[in-house]
Design an enzyme around this catalytic site. Structure first.
Site, short mmCIF file in Angstrom:
data_model
loop_
_atom_site.label_atom_id
_atom_site.label_comp_id
_atom_site.label_asym_id
_atom_site.label_seq_id
_atom_site.Cartn_x
_atom_site.Cartn_y
_atom_site.Cartn_z
N ASP A 1 -9.54 0.13 5.51
CA ASP A 1 -8.79 -0.27 6.70
C ASP A 1 -7.29 -0.27 6.43
OD1 ASP A 1 -11.23 -2.11 8.26
OD2 ASP A 1 -11.35 -1.83 6.09
N HIS B 1 -11.39 -5.41 7.98
CA HIS B 1 -11.95 -5.20 6.64
C HIS B 1 -13.33 -4.55 6.71
CE1 HIS B 1 -8.85 -8.08 5.48
NE2 HIS B 1 -9.10 -7.85 4.22
N GLU C 1 0.81 -1.22 0.00
CA GLU C 1 0.00 0.00 0.00
C GLU C 1 0.84 1.27 0.00
OE1 GLU C 1 -0.72 -2.70 1.81
OE2 GLU C 1 -2.75 -3.24 1.24
#
Lengths: 341, 320
Positions: A101, A145, A76
């Site tokens: 998240d 999640h 990410e």
């Protein structure tokens, strides 16, 4: 007007903007999917294995190819950092984080980097970047999640935060976000992807920072975002039959926030319920309640009611999760109680 | 030697600009006119200049908290930099960034970056832009030995290899992350081998030798421009000053810095290697010119106005 799902509306916005502007690229894990799989080479050359983890971008790789729909590793920081660097140097990337998240993995690239370039560099930088991701509980996806951290994003100067509730809004707000010159965090609620509604074929924009009144009323104002808007609408429709007139205000964007749009409704009803899936503390509801208390206290006929999840992580088991999510019953009870005050 | 005489003179000028700028800041900082923290680059001049002499204004670099040298090497205006460091309205970032955030996008300088390891993920983005637009540009990230331990640096290296991006990862190994030696903090003690593990060519060079840096970067830039993907270069160097100005350097051996100044000075080494091409008189003349430029930059920065208080609200967003 054509009826489309929220999912189709997101994809249509992406496709139309990619067609209009070749600087728009999609970046993320499995935005196509299937690279280096073990299926036959012929099959791998043509398939889109996922098209995003919930299939939102499926078809876009076939239409635009690998230089515009860029599959990445699940990293990410590199996804968002690369998108921010590309935005600063001439592309208009749409980065996909899958689940919001996961901002926890890469928040430096938003919080310390993309959000601050323009200010730190004395107004010289432009960072036209969209970060898409899913929010919301309700699928037993458990604690990592299911969260809705738009309150955290909204507290950061330099980013805009969009939380659309309908197919019409999601298309217009996404097109606006892609054309915007600032970094935008775009929160799509996973419970809404199958929601159907009228969506025009052509590309259109909805300005950021303009609330939408999804129900008009005179007795009570419910302020809600995203999936919570539909719960508020259901309560409004039910109570109307009993003669209670509920106004539902959907701010649509957390930052910028349509303060006037909220305060105008509060001034007309004097009773306020805020429904917020983000957090029991330091959340969107608390920020809006502070706004109302400091700007419109004299209009209030009763204390503001905040309906949020408890101050816990999101649980897994269905009955626990249902107890966690703000419910129609809690909203209805709050409105009834306010009418007694 | 592949460089022409004007190119050699230009390289020396840039290295001396960094030296004069930093040593002057060292003095000015004791006067108390510089707000906040500064981190000096003295002793590492050959890396910034050896890298940037291979680049054009269309190429991008991303830097570190110790970024003055990278800014000067990439072409940032010295007066604008000095004014920024003094917090003045005339600074490159209009006094909003300071020493740790000097940026000049028109020169391809994506910003000094006060987050350790912050530049590589952003620089692969600049590289993606170059690749997508097909303009043959490259992105170069500067990271220290301390930053080489950050996870987001690993992510950036992996992404650059996966997408075959035109990126050069420069690791300036100056021996210290803040007050901690790299022999303690860098597991494996070899950043080059670590970078190789991601699947790209990686070399270690002598970072006080301009020519060693220049030649290694030249090869990497050429490979990147031709679509050959990323390269990592670990440049071994020495930090002459503390982590920040004011650091008493309790962790250093007695006499170490004096020895480095005598034996590992990139400018002296450059002079000795160019004795046949360049005369002392030519190089001394450059130093005189640069000293005057730095004097002027300091006087101007001190005289320039601070930004008006209402500027606190400007330039948060392009529109809001």
């Amino acid at each position: 007007m054509a009826i489309k799902t929220y999912r189709e509306a997101v994809k249509e916005a992406l496709a139309q903007e990619m067609e209009r502007d070749e600087r728009v690229v999609l970046i993320g894990e499995d935005v196509r999917g299937g690279q280096a799989g073990t299926a036959s080479p012929e099959k791998l050359a043509t398939i889109e294995a996922f098209g995003g983890v919930l299939g939102v971008t499926k078809g876009l790789w076939t239409q635009f190819g690998s230089s515009r729909v860029i599959d990445t590793p699940i990293t990410e920081s590199a996804i968002v950092g690369m998108a921010a660097g590309a935005a600063m140097t001439g592309l208009r990337p749409v980065a996909e984080l899958m689940f919001m998240d996961f901002f926890g993995v890469c928040y430096d690239m938003i919080y310390n980097q993309a959000a601050k370039f323009r200010y730190m560099f004395g107004g010289k930088a432009k960072t036209p970047l969209v970060m898409r991701g899913m929010i919301g509980a309700g699928f037993s996806a458990a604690a990592q999640h299911s969260q809705s951290p738009y309150n955290i994003f909204g507290s950061t100067p330099g980013v805009k935060v969009v939380v659309p509730s309908s197919p019409y809004d999601v298309k217009g707000l996404l097109i606006q976000s892609i054309r915007d010159e600032d970094p935008v965090i775009f929160c799509e609620h996973k419970a809404l992807y199958e929601l159907k509604g009228e969506v025009p074929e052509h590309a259109y924009t909805i300005p950021l920072g303009v609330a939408n009144y999804t129900r008009e009323g005179t007795d009570v104002t419910i302020i809600a975002l995203s999936a919570m808007v539909h719960k508020a609408n259901a309560v409004a429709d039910k109570l109307l039959k009993e003669g209670i007139s509920v106004e539902v205000v959907d701010p649509r964007t957390v930052s910028p926030l349509d303060e006037e749009g909220i305060l105008e409704s509060v001034a007309s009803t004097g009773r306020v319920v805020i429904v917020d899936e983000s957090s029991a503390r330091f959340g969107f509801a608390h920020d809006v309640a502070a706004l109302i208390a400091s700007q419109a206290f004299h209009h209030l006929k009763a204390p503001i009611v905040l309906i949020t999840p408890p101050h816990t992580p999101v649980p897994f088991s269905p009955p626990l999760e249902q107890a966690w999510i703000p419910s129609v019953e809690r909203i209805e009870a709050a409105v009834r109680k306010l009418m007694e005050a | 030697m592949s460089l022409t005489k004007p190119e050699l003179l230009q390289a020396y000028r840039k290295m001396y600009e960094i030296r004069a700028f930093e040593e002057r800041l060292h003095l000015e900082n004791t006067g108390g006119d510089i707000p906040g923290f500064i981190h000096l680059y003295t002793g590492e001049e050959a890396i910034a200049v050896g890298v940037c002499e291979n680049l054009t204004p269309q190429d991008y670099i991303g830097s570190t908290h110790r970024g003055h040298g990278h800014c000067i090497a990439k072409g940032c205006d010295i007066r604008g930099m000095m004014a920024e460091i003094f917090g003045k309205e005339t600074g490159l970032c209009r006094g909003k960034g300071g020493s740790m955030h000097i940026a000049d996008l028109e020169q391809g300088m994506l910003g000094a970056n006060a987050i350790v390891g912050g530049a590589p993920p952003l620089v692969i983005g600049a590289s993606l832009t170059a690749k997508t637009l097909g303009n043959k540009g490259v992105g170069v990230s500067f990271t220290g030995d301390g930053g080489s331990n950050q996870g987001l640096v690993f992510e950036a290296m992996n992404m650059a290899v996966v997408l075959q991006l035109p990126t050069i990862f420069i690791f300036e190994n100056n021996g210290f992350g803040e007050a901690t030696g790299h022999d303690y903090a860098v597991g494996g003690r070899n950043i080059t081998r670590r970078a190789e593990g991601f699947g790209m060519p990686a070399v270690r060079v002598d970072g006080v030798d301009f020519f060693a840096v220049y030649e290694a970067v030249k090869e990497a830039v050429q490979r990147a421009r031709e679509g050959g993907g990323p390269t990592a270069i670990e440049a071994m160097a020495y930090r002459w000053h503390g982590h920040f100005e004011g650091d008493p350097m309790l962790y250093r051996a007695e006499g170490e810095v004096e020895r480095l100044r005598a034996e590992k000075d990139p400018l002296k080494i450059f002079r000795s290697k160019t004795r046949k091409q360049l005369s002392d008189a030519e190089l001394d003349a450059i130093e005189t010119e640069v000293n005057a430029l730095v004097d002027e930059a300091v006087s101007k920065a001190k005289a320039d106005p601070y930004p008006p208080a209402e500027n606190v609200l400007t330039d948060v967003y392009a529109s809001y």
